[in-house]
Scaffold this active site. Structure first.
Site, PDB file in Angstrom:
ATOM      1  N   SER A  91      39.330  44.391  37.303  1.00  0.00           N
ATOM      2  CA  SER A  91      38.113  44.357  38.109  1.00  0.00           C
ATOM      3  C   SER A  91      37.306  45.627  37.910  1.00  0.00           C
ATOM      4  CB  SER A  91      38.521  44.239  39.584  1.00  0.00           C
ATOM      5  OG  SER A  91      37.422  44.492  40.419  1.00  0.00           O
ATOM      6  N   TYR A 115      44.326  46.784  47.225  1.00  0.00           N
ATOM      7  CA  TYR A 115      43.977  45.750  46.236  1.00  0.00           C
ATOM      8  C   TYR A 115      43.471  46.404  44.947  1.00  0.00           C
ATOM      9  CZ  TYR A 115      40.836  42.828  43.599  1.00  0.00           C
ATOM     10  OH  TYR A 115      40.191  42.228  42.550  1.00  0.00           O
ATOM     11  N   LYS A 164      45.069  46.810  40.738  1.00  0.00           N
ATOM     12  CA  LYS A 164      44.425  46.556  39.441  1.00  0.00           C
ATOM     13  C   LYS A 164      44.590  47.780  38.534  1.00  0.00           C
ATOM     14  CE  LYS A 164      43.282  42.395  40.286  1.00  0.00           C
ATOM     15  NZ  LYS A 164      44.077  41.329  39.670  1.00  0.00           N
TER      16      LYS A 164
HETATM   17  C1  UD1 Z   1      34.503  42.572  46.389  1.00  0.00           C
HETATM   18  C2  UD1 Z   1      35.546  43.640  46.490  1.00  0.00           C
HETATM   19  C3  UD1 Z   1      36.061  43.946  45.104  1.00  0.00           C
HETATM   20  C4  UD1 Z   1      36.639  42.681  44.503  1.00  0.00           C
HETATM   21  C5  UD1 Z   1      35.619  41.560  44.520  1.00  0.00           C
HETATM   22  C6  UD1 Z   1      36.323  40.251  44.167  1.00  0.00           C
HETATM   23  C7  UD1 Z   1      34.971  44.993  48.461  1.00  0.00           C
HETATM   24  C8  UD1 Z   1      34.451  46.291  48.943  1.00  0.00           C
HETATM   25  N1  UD1 Z   1      34.988  44.826  47.131  1.00  0.00           N
HETATM   26  O1  UD1 Z   1      33.434  43.056  45.551  1.00  0.00           O
HETATM   27  O2  UD1 Z   1      37.036  44.950  45.157  1.00  0.00           O
HETATM   28  O3  UD1 Z   1      37.047  42.926  43.166  1.00  0.00           O
HETATM   29  O4  UD1 Z   1      35.069  41.403  45.821  1.00  0.00           O
HETATM   30  O5  UD1 Z   1      35.407  39.219  44.124  1.00  0.00           O
HETATM   31  O6  UD1 Z   1      35.335  44.140  49.232  1.00  0.00           O
HETATM   32  N2  UD1 Z   1      27.628  41.343  51.285  1.00  0.00           N
HETATM   33  C9  UD1 Z   1      26.829  41.167  52.401  1.00  0.00           C
HETATM   34  N3  UD1 Z   1      27.220  40.252  53.327  1.00  0.00           N
HETATM   35  C10 UD1 Z   1      28.374  39.507  53.214  1.00  0.00           C
HETATM   36  C11 UD1 Z   1      29.177  39.701  52.063  1.00  0.00           C
HETATM   37  C12 UD1 Z   1      28.781  40.638  51.130  1.00  0.00           C
HETATM   38  O7  UD1 Z   1      25.802  41.806  52.543  1.00  0.00           O
HETATM   39  O8  UD1 Z   1      28.674  38.709  54.106  1.00  0.00           O
HETATM   40  C13 UD1 Z   1      27.205  42.312  50.251  1.00  0.00           C
HETATM   41  C14 UD1 Z   1      28.185  43.444  50.041  1.00  0.00           C
HETATM   42  O9  UD1 Z   1      27.910  44.525  50.887  1.00  0.00           O
HETATM   43  C15 UD1 Z   1      27.929  43.775  48.567  1.00  0.00           C
HETATM   44  C16 UD1 Z   1      27.513  42.446  47.946  1.00  0.00           C
HETATM   45  O10 UD1 Z   1      27.121  41.614  49.029  1.00  0.00           O
HETATM   46  O11 UD1 Z   1      26.862  44.654  48.445  1.00  0.00           O
HETATM   47  C17 UD1 Z   1      28.643  41.769  47.197  1.00  0.00           C
HETATM   48  O12 UD1 Z   1      29.778  41.703  48.044  1.00  0.00           O
HETATM   49  P1  UD1 Z   1      31.094  40.895  47.661  1.00  0.00           P
HETATM   50  O13 UD1 Z   1      30.735  39.528  47.226  1.00  0.00           O
HETATM   51  O14 UD1 Z   1      32.070  41.039  48.774  1.00  0.00           O
HETATM   52  O15 UD1 Z   1      31.606  41.648  46.349  1.00  0.00           O
HETATM   53  P2  UD1 Z   1      31.996  43.195  46.139  1.00  0.00           P
HETATM   54  O16 UD1 Z   1      32.050  43.937  47.398  1.00  0.00           O
HETATM   55  O17 UD1 Z   1      31.094  43.719  45.081  1.00  0.00           O
END
Ligand code: UD1
Length: 340
Positions: free
Chosen positions: A125, A150, A154
């Site tokens: 990742s 997690y 990795k």
């Molecule tokens: C997340 C994990 C990462 C993992 C990946 C697997 C965290 C901090 N990181 O990545 O380690 O490898 O998932 O798929 O959890 N967001 C919102 N509202 C929501 C959900 C997300 O605003 O309800 C935003 C988050 O702040 C982020 C973006 O959307 O900026 C993407 O979030 P997400 O899909 O959870 O992915 P990552 O955080 O990048």
């Protein structure tokens, strides 16, 4: 040629099984259904016309792993997806994550090297880079101290594989560092199946649009980015699945430069959370209820891939767009509404 896909009924695993079968590989799946459903097998069959061989057991059960390898000495490669992946859960229960993600990896590698099998592909990742110093992120960017157990699994997983590759010259491994996989197969026969409340952005968006959730919470709009929301590199899961076949073929054709290689898999394009929401609204022609809330702990400001190494070495690049990915995720959500 026979390929073992662990976690082959999961989100990325199932899409990879489809691509492998479409290129006439014979697929054997091990999956304990802890975060997947047996129905995925029939989705795979509907798309490809073939049902993969399926074994339901937990890779933590070492005796079963050994027995499996005794009975499958004709494997040409292993693609190892099976792992736990919820960041929050890993903070609450770190040892479960070390057991599920590290013990299983060690058991697999022990069996694989014992039976002199060569090719191994590991799901890694972009989380290993943490908050990168430079964007886009190249493969030689330093690995930063992990933010969660997690993420640490990795990093440790990659180190275990690197050490294994140093000792066993017949062994070849590739770690694929995924950016943010989203979307679903265009047939809508397979897709992401989050259990409970989705933690990731796109399943939360599609469930909100489907009326399962009231509104999306955007975690922070005061980041130093164009519109204040975080930037990620969202990659269509079908493009990602195809990259696994390309990496496997690099090993099968003996084209690897070293016996442990690392590749970033992303589009190279960063999109903000607001941009994803707006794109979803445009592509699906509906409004998505959303509000801004405070930042989520552990989020990095921006992460997107430098795609040059994958292009030059693997000859692979993404073909599908954010529009394609969000449209396919929505089509899949609508299909789920009909069937569940
Ligand atoms: C997340 C994990 C990462 C993992 C990946 C697997 C965290 C901090 N990181 O990545 O380690 O490898 O998932 O798929 O959890 N967001 C919102 N509202 C929501 C959900 C997300 O605003 O309800 C935003 C988050 O702040 C982020 C973006 O959307 O900026 C993407 O979030 P997400 O899909 O959870 O992915 P990552 O955080 O990048």
């Amino acid at each position: 040629m026979k390929i073992l896909v662990t976690g082959g009924l999961g989100f990325i695993g199932s899409h990879t099984v489809v691509e492998l079968q479409q290129k006439n590989y014979e697929v054997v799946i091990i999956d304990n259904l802890s975060n997947s459903s047996i129905d995925v097998l029939s989705g795979i069959e509907k798309i490809t016309g073939k049902t993969p061989e399926f074994h339901n057991f937990d890779l933590c059960e070492r005796e079963k792993v050994n027995q499996f390898f005794k009975n499958h000495q004709d494997l040409s490669g292993i693609i190892h997806f099976a792992a736990s992946k919820a960041v929050g859960e890993s903070v609450e229960n770190p040892l479960l994550y070390y057991e599920n993600n590290i013990n299983t990896l060690v058991y697999l590698l022990k069996a694989q090297t014992q039976f002199q099998q060569a090719n191994f592909i590991f799901s890694s990742s972009c989380t290993v880079y943490g908050e990168a110093d430079k964007l886009p992120i190249t493969e030689d960017a330093p690995v930063k101290q992990a933010e969660s157990p997690y993420g640490n699994t990795k990093q440790i997983g990659e180190e275990i594989i690197r050490d294994t590759a140093k000792t066993y010259s017949h062994f070849k491994a590739i770690a694929l560092r995924y950016f943010n996989p989203i979307g679903a197969h265009e047939s809508a026969e397979i897709g992401e199946l989050p259990i409970g409340t989705p933690q990731n952005l796109v399943p939360y968006i599609t469930q909100t649009a489907a009326g399962i959730r009231n509104e999306l919470s955007i975690f922070g709009d005061d980041y130093p980015t164009v519109d204040g929301t975080c930037i990620r590199d969202y990659i269509h899961v079908v493009d990602l699945a195809k990259a696994h076949v390309v990496a496997l073929e690099r090993q099968l054709q003996d084209s690897c430069k070293t016996n442990f290689e690392v590749f970033n898999l992303g589009t190279g394009k960063g999109s903000s959370v607001k941009e994803v929401v707006q794109t979803f609204e445009r592509v699906t022609n509906q409004e998505l209820p959303h509000k801004i809330v405070s930042r989520r702990e552990g989020d990095v400001v921006a992460a997107y891939a430098d795609t040059q190494k994958a292009k030059n070495e693997l000859g692979w690049a993404t073909k599908l767009t954010l529009d394609d990915a969000l449209a396919s995720a929505w089509k899949w959500q609508l299909k789920l509404r009909q069937t569940h």
